[in-house]
Design an enzyme around this catalytic site. Sequence first.
Site, PDB file in Angstrom:
ATOM      1  N   SER A 341      46.884   1.635 -20.238  1.00 35.59           N
ATOM      2  CA  SER A 341      45.972   2.662 -19.753  1.00 35.59           C
ATOM      3  C   SER A 341      45.850   2.579 -18.250  1.00 35.59           C
ATOM      4  CB  SER A 341      44.590   2.490 -20.383  1.00 35.59           C
ATOM      5  OG  SER A 341      43.983   1.283 -19.926  1.00 35.59           O
ATOM      6  N   ASP A 342      45.713   3.733 -17.600  1.00 36.55           N
ATOM      7  CA  ASP A 342      45.304   3.689 -16.204  1.00 36.55           C
ATOM      8  C   ASP A 342      43.884   3.120 -16.167  1.00 36.55           C
ATOM      9  OD1 ASP A 342      45.332   3.980 -13.494  1.00 36.55           O
ATOM     10  OD2 ASP A 342      45.886   6.084 -13.499  1.00 36.55           O
ATOM     11  N   SER A 343      43.521   2.517 -15.049  1.00 31.57           N
ATOM     12  CA  SER A 343      42.236   1.821 -14.968  1.00 31.57           C
ATOM     13  C   SER A 343      41.081   2.724 -15.386  1.00 31.57           C
ATOM     14  CB  SER A 343      42.004   1.323 -13.536  1.00 31.57           C
ATOM     15  OG  SER A 343      43.042   0.464 -13.156  1.00 31.57           O
ATOM     16  N   ALA A 345      40.655   4.416 -18.013  1.00 34.00           N
ATOM     17  CA  ALA A 345      40.947   5.574 -18.858  1.00 34.00           C
ATOM     18  C   ALA A 345      40.318   5.436 -20.243  1.00 34.00           C
ATOM     19  CB  ALA A 345      42.461   5.775 -18.982  1.00 34.00           C
TER      20      ALA A 345
END
Length: 827
Positions: A341-343, A345
Amino acid sequence: MRKLHSAFLVLVMVTAAGLSLPVRPQTDNRKKIYHDGWIDLNKNGRKDIYEDPTAPIDRRVENLLSQMNLDEKTCQTATLYGVGRGRTGAPPPLKDELPTPDWKNQIWKDGMANIDEHLNGVGPHGQSIYATDIKKHVWAMNEVQRFFIEETRLGIPVDFTEEGLRGVAAFTATSFPSQLGQGHTWDKELIGEIGRIEAAEARALGYTNVYAPTLDVSRDQRWGRIEDTYGEDPYLASRLGVEMVKAMQKDYQVASTAKHFVIYSIAKGAREGQARTDPQATPHEVEDIFLPPFKAAIKEAGLLGVMSSYNDYDGVPVTGSHYWLTERLRNDFGFRGYVVSDSAAVEYLYNKHGVAADMKDAVRQSIEAGLNVKTNFTPPADFVLPLRELVREGKVPMRTLDDRVRDVLRVKFLLGIFDHPYVDDAAKSERIVNSAEHQQVALRAARESIVLLKNDQNVLPLSREIHSIAVIGPNADDDSLTRYRYGPNGVKGITVLEGIKNKLGERVRVNYAKGCQTTNEHWPETEVLPEPLNAKEKEEIAKAVEAAKKSEVAVVVLGDATNTVGETASRTSLDLPGRQLDLVQAVYAAGKPVIVVLLNGRPMSINWVNRYVPGIIEAWFPGAQGGTAIAEVLFGDYNPGGKLTVTFPKTVGQIPYNFPTKPNAQWEGERTRVNGALYFFGHGLSYTTFAYSNLKISPQAATLVSSARVSKRGSIPTVREGLNSNVTITFDITNSGSREGDEVVQLYTRELVTSVTTYEKNLRGFERVHLKPGETRTVSFTLRPDDLALWNRQMRFVVEPGKFKVMVGSGSEDIRLTGEFTIVSTK
């Protein structure tokens, strides 16, 4: 395999090479796990299948998975951020550079999927000797890995992840141009070289997974992260992305994790930061523009990593979407790596998007959707502990958890870190990282990224016979643009001033004046509420004018700073920020010839500069070798050949204004508005000229062969079709000028009558060709079914019979050759 020895227990301090280094005493028990050719990772005295390097990877994965308990499985679904990396105002999840006895009390005592940004030079430990000294860095990375090999029950190694958009995001690494600059080379072979070097340096530093390339396609020039993309065209991004991924993953040196999946780069109003939501794209645009680079990187290059984006699409957050992370990514594209995941998300599912009740619900939705690893600057327990509860409660089936862990383990086995978990030769690492050889490739990339936007009366190149030159501007002698959050952060760059001085030597007097800062005191408010110049600003501009008056020519270096472009740095204007326009106008008024050099991360509306300044060079963020490359272009030692991969609007009021575009969607003729671009996609001048001739298309008519089988792409049905023959386009390109140089030849197509509205021009081929004066080369492109297909009214990806127009030229608005061919149906 060399004999590896242990290094974990109570720290004993000794002095080594003038530095106190912790050395851990060896124990016979731990030495016994290392055998010739294999490691007894679970310390049971025999070679299990997962410990056998000769066993098939799938068998090794299943054997290991069968031995893992719930705690160990869930620990393979989270990231531990490196030392000191955390949210502002909160204690970092990891306080230690090296393993301590307390690690046996932490959640990662049962393993971890990956450790991100450890000892990379960023954050409060950025100047640590373990970040700045390559040999000591390698030793420290090995020590951390040794904890997971020797001190966890099953010895599952961690995947060390790292950013890498301009080279490895380490204190020291080869510094390349920004990804946008790389895109402007249009050089597939060069992009492969960059990927090869980045992978070699990453692995030499102990990193096994690099978060690059960015496969987002930029569509709004206000967007801050446009500098991290290859440009605004999906075909270009696909071709360069495939080369980058192939090179990085060759022999599984590292895994490439591409970002950001998906539809991330078209947020409402190009807003960044906490916005990053509500992308403004239609279903057809999603398929035509935003998905192709990811599809190509997965299907053609075997991409091993994907970062899921923050945003939703049509009300459904991507990180909680089974459609995007499973149906499209895995079932349609065939992705076999793991998704991080992007931070934040995952957290956004409940605290921004509002589709989850709390963190536990967000964990459930993301893991069911297809997320493998939660990555954030928060403790991994935030994800791991709720996941354990969900499995125990039966709300997440064990088979789902096994599927997610299986992907992570597969990538680790492919990377070879179960068998070779340590960097063997720190001295070799020191020789490899930022080597002279690699810097030469970075210099080549800086040269090739430069675009000559304007050259009236051949004002460029400048004469080497001048006796004085003024070098002016906020970016003239500032090497801070060399260092980057997602690239090398401790290297020293060659500035434009230094490059010019090095080029001209002591014979030529160089008069330097900064003139102004990149931004003024009340920027960005001054973009809508202009203020008069204050006394200090007038004084600094006056110094620049005086430098120009004392010189035969003035080179004014303008553009962006680290606070005007990048992540969470979108803009409301595309004009030169701060007092830069005032500066260049004042210098121009001094009456001396003026050249403008732009160092920037996005297109700028340089209307006044374009009108009055005869020579304009666009150099983007060229990396540590940028000053040398720019000086070579200014004085003719290198003939620029870069071409624009983005459109330069005249004003933000024209946005969206980009390539490709639908018919007449960017029609120019309204008397009530500013029309036309400053520079169109594909534009770029040269110090020589090129002639195109002898266009041939074969066959003139191809037959469409439809398959009766209908397959499913996720939930989208697709008819697979082919041609009885691919279509080949050939033509000749001749250097008709007096200098050798590069031309980027571009092939565009358009089907003239279709069931849905399609783009005016579709880029379907490009090649950077180097030619000596008078030299001619035949260029050939092959069009395959996917190059000619469209998403029809039923959202099926099909080739429709009809007449196709072929356009070949030097830019999207500089077409030199045209022709046609037909596809006929057997139905």
